[in-house]
Design an enzyme around this catalytic site. Structure first.
Site, short mmCIF file in Angstrom:
data_model
loop_
_atom_site.label_atom_id
_atom_site.label_comp_id
_atom_site.label_asym_id
_atom_site.label_seq_id
_atom_site.Cartn_x
_atom_site.Cartn_y
_atom_site.Cartn_z
N GLU A 38 0.79 -1.23 0.00
CA GLU A 38 0.00 0.00 0.00
C GLU A 38 0.83 1.29 0.00
O GLU A 38 0.42 2.28 -0.60
CB GLU A 38 -0.93 0.01 1.23
N SER A 97 -26.08 -29.71 50.91
CA SER A 97 -25.30 -29.92 52.13
C SER A 97 -23.84 -29.49 51.97
O SER A 97 -22.97 -29.97 52.70
CB SER A 97 -25.36 -31.40 52.54
#
Length: 799
Positions: free
Chosen positions: A76, A338
């Site tokens: 680019e 429990s």
């Protein structure tokens, strides 16, 4: 014109240019909506949700991986690292090309100008907007470094369809983070922002391949790629349709979004382990769905590091269309069954109220209409405390909680890390120990993991909640058990025994030590299993998030196998050594575990150092017998001829149930001529009322015709041949033999119950009868505890 005026115009122009370049940039520079992403400890993606605008756009990168940066700049903007945001050479080339073609064929945009266009808002490509973008690019170059500009560009560039940014593109197209992209993959993504539409399958794939390959050739020519690198890269196929993003932590991501919204969460989870545990949960979840159990959650904490390493808020097979299918069950308060029993056990050890081998009562128990039952609906009379914990017996622990106190237990539970105990202690009552409260799997695993920290590290331990995010600093927990109490509690949990244990557990238990506890809530709505080995604490919850009970649900059978398979996947870990400095040896009676009273055979038990246990055995009596072995007293035998021995003897109710399961030496029977004077020569009490107990309040049942019904009384006597005469408020009611049950009709108010055996020995106690108005048939229920019945603290809670 004077010389000063001659320089005014250039100075003004220069000042205007400087002012223009110094003009503040938009803040924030870019503020699009971001997707939410959850990463593991190494940066691997675990789960993600799409951004509000429908784009897969992840949080901006801190830096761009070297391969992608090289490929992008080469394709680019080759002079990116030297130009000031505008490339004069590119502008000249673009001007030449556009004039020669008499149309716009080149824009000369640098990467900085493309970023400026995103900041400017993707306006139409007019000359005016181009000038604005160039001006903005210069300002960006003054404010940001080249590395920062490159990261901003890569994080917001389009990569085809609704994929925005390098991070999202790497995961969507290649199912990996940007740092792991190959040269071919980096080159493919580098050319995409220039022509995002090329990525779509079936649409100009040859053009995409040509651009990628040309870029790879350029990189090879510049010495970036070797011949082998180039050959390998050219052979790689192009990506196909976007990959589905991972879903290894979507429930956790949902929870984090609710708690602290941000685009990126860097967790402590480990992807390989998270994937494996998720697969195990899905396998077991599929099996359980066939039983009507829809939801399953698993949490794994490395208590050595203090970090969460696996988090499955619900298994992958759960129906996402169901109301509970997407719930993170780890964070949902559920009845804890429990699971609080080990904490009471450890706290009482610390307080000097209990020793591991001490006998605790396991007999029919009634407290203000509350009548707990064990899972097997049986009683043992008395059982050692560590065995009661290993067997998860309900009755002994309700009695222990009454001894310890609900209020101090409730306070300590909150200090240990249980945050959902929001009601006052009195509202929970004794049912607190059997699932009468709610907790989250998160809190419970936290508490159990801190037990291991205490047992291993003692005072040097880091007592905090486990860390879930990398940058998280959890606050310290205000309380803990002592090292000795924690170690003794875990040692008891190593000996877990359950009815119906299969060989699978026995084979597994021999492979490594695991301290574990299961629980099942009343109504069969919640099944739990939490355990620890030397490194990990694993918590499992199974049930229906929407609350439906299932007849087959049980902690041992439902959640236990999942926990065992998770430990198998985690591997072995060394168990912490006995902390000798944190324990002290205590000389106790071998038969009941209390401190020696001088009448018993002695043995050694362990207690937390500094716990100051002081309970002397109450269970030994001196018995006089004659030479033939019969029991005698001073009224029937010359004391000089008596032989005195010590015997172990439990209270009548405890002994009644104890003898069902234990043999052993019994106190001799009385000699026949000694029976007449028993009441005068001994204060021993051979009988007791099982129900109701002294001071009990009973709610009178209402019969169908509206009259008050009878209350069933039950007594026991050490002598199986005893005859008991029953008296209610000094009125004779009848006599019982062998089985001492008597149904008595009571008027509302206090009553005195008196029992007398055939030798004149008596016991009496008071009971208060409560009445209510007759209710419609549909609402009638008997509140008087039934012997052998079940209530909210009953059988299922212990499984």
């Amino acid at each position: 014109m004077s010389r000063s005026w001659r320089w005014l115009t250039p100075a003004l122009l220069l000042g205007a240019a400087v002012l223009a370049l110094a003009w503040p940039l938009p803040q924030p520079l870019l503020a699009p909506p971001y997707a939410r992403a959850l990463l593991d400890r190494d940066g691997h993606l675990l789960a993600a949700t799409i951004a509000a605008d429908g784009q897969w756009r992840f949080a901006p990168l801190a830096e761009v991986p070297e391969r992608f940066a090289t490929a992008l700049v080469t394709f680019e903007d080759q002079r990116f690292f030297v130009h000031p945001g505008i490339d004069p050479l590119a502008l000249a080339r673009a001007l030449r090309d556009n004039l020669s073609q008499r149309r716009v064929v080149s824009g000369a945009s640098t990467l900085t100008m493309q970023l400026a266009r995103q900041v400017h808002g993707q306006r139409p490509r007019t000359l005016t907007n181009k000038i604005i973008e160039a001006w903005l690019a210069l300002r960006l170059e003054l404010r940001y470094s080249k590395a920062e500009l490159l990261a901003l560009y890569a994080s917001h560039a389009p990569f085809g369809g609704n994929v925005v940014g390098l991070n999202a593109a790497a995961w969507r197209y290649y199912d990996r983070p940007p740092q792991q992209l190959s040269w071919a993959e980096a080159a493919t993504l580098a050319v995409l922002p220039n022509s995002p539409a090329l990525i779509h399958p079936g649409r100009r794939r040859d053009a995409l391949a040509a651009r990628r390959d040309a870029l790879l050739q350029t990189l090879h020519q510049r010495g970036v790629l070797t011949d082998l690198d180039l050959a390998v890269a050219l052979a790689e196929p192009l990506p196909q349709a976007p990959q589905p993003l991972p879903r290894w932590g979507e429930h956790l991501l949902f929870t984090l979004q609710q708690q602290q919204p941000q685009p990126l969460y860097h967790s402590t989870l480990a992807l390989p382990l998270q994937r494996r545990i998720s697969q195990l949960a899905a396998e077991h979840g599929g099996r359980l769905m066939g039983e009507g159990i829809q939801d399953l959650a698993v949490l794994v904490v490395d208590h050595q590091l203090g970090e969460v390493v696996a988090y499955v808020g619900n298994h992958d097979g759960a129906d996402r269309q169901r109301a509970g299918g997407m719930l993170d069950v780890i964070q949902r308060p559920r009845s804890n069954g429990s699971l609080l029993k080990p904490l009471l056990y450890g706290l009482m050890l610390d307080q000097g109220e209990l020793l591991p081998g001490q006998l605790v009562a396991d007999v029919p128990t009634h407290f203000a209409g509350y009548s707990p039952m064990n899972y097997d609906r049986d009683f043992r009379g008395a059982v050692r405390a560590n065995e009661a914990l290993a067997r998860s017996l309900n009755v002994p622990f309700v009695r222990l909680l009454r001894q310890h106190g609900v209020e101090p237990f409730h306070r300590r539970l909150r200090e240990l890390g249980l945050t959902d105990l929001f009601r006052p202690a009195g509202e929970y009552g004794l049912a607190l120990i059997l699932g009468g409260s709610e907790s989250t799997l998160w809190d419970l695993v936290t508490v159990y993991s801190q037990l291991m920290v205490a047992a291993r590290d003692g005072e040097q331990g880091d007592y905090r909640r486990p860390r879930l995010l990398q940058d998280e600093v959890p606050s310290p927990l205000p309380a803990r058990l002592s090292q000795g109490a924690a170690w003794l509690t875990l040692e008891a949990l190593l000996e877990v025994v359950r009815p119906g244990d299969d060989m699978r557990w026995r084979r597994f238990s021999s492979s490594q030590p695991i301290a574990w506890k299961t629980g099942t809530s009343f109504g069969l709505r919640d099944a739990w299993a939490i355990g620890s080995n030397g490194r990990y604490t694993v918590g499992v919850w199974a049930g229906n998030a929407e609350g439906q009970g299932v007849a087959t649900l049980a902690g041992t059978a439902t959640a236990g196998p999942v926990m065992l398979d998770v430990f198998a996947a985690l591997g072995r870990a060394a168990w912490p050594a006995r902390p000798a400095a944190a324990l002290m040896a205590v000389e106790v009676c071998r038969d009941d575990g209390f401190l020696s009273d001088g009448l018993c055979e002695r043995s050694t038990d362990w207690a937390p150092r500094g716990s100051h246990y002081q309970q002397v055995s109450p269970h030994h009596v001196r018995v006089h017998r004659d030479a033939a072995g019969a029991r005698v007293h001073a009224g029937c035998e010359n004391p000089l001829n008596m032989i005195t021995e010590a015997y172990f003897q439990l209270p009548p109710v405890q002994e009644h149930y104890w003898r069902r399961q234990h043999s052993g030496r019994r106190i001799p029977a009385w000699r026949a001529d000694c029976l007449a004077g028993l009441a005068e020569y001994t204060d021993e009490q051979p009988m007791a009322l099982v129900y109701p107990q002294d001071g009990t309040r009973v709610l009178l049942p209402v019969e169908l015709d509206g009259r008050l019904g009878a209350v069933l009384f039950r007594a026991v006597h050490r002598d199986p041949q005893a005859r008991l005469q029953w008296h209610l408020d000094r009125r004779y009611q009848g006599e019982t033999r062998v089985f001492h049950d008597m149904a008595l009709r009571l008027e509302p108010g206090w009553h005195r119950i008196r029992l007398v055996d055939q030798h004149g020995r008596a016991v009496e106690q008071w009971v208060k009868a409560l009445a209510r108005e007759r209710m419609p048939q549909a609402a009638i229920e008997t509140r008087v505890p039934q012997l052998g019945g079940q209530d909210a603290g009953g059988g299922p809670a212990a499984r």
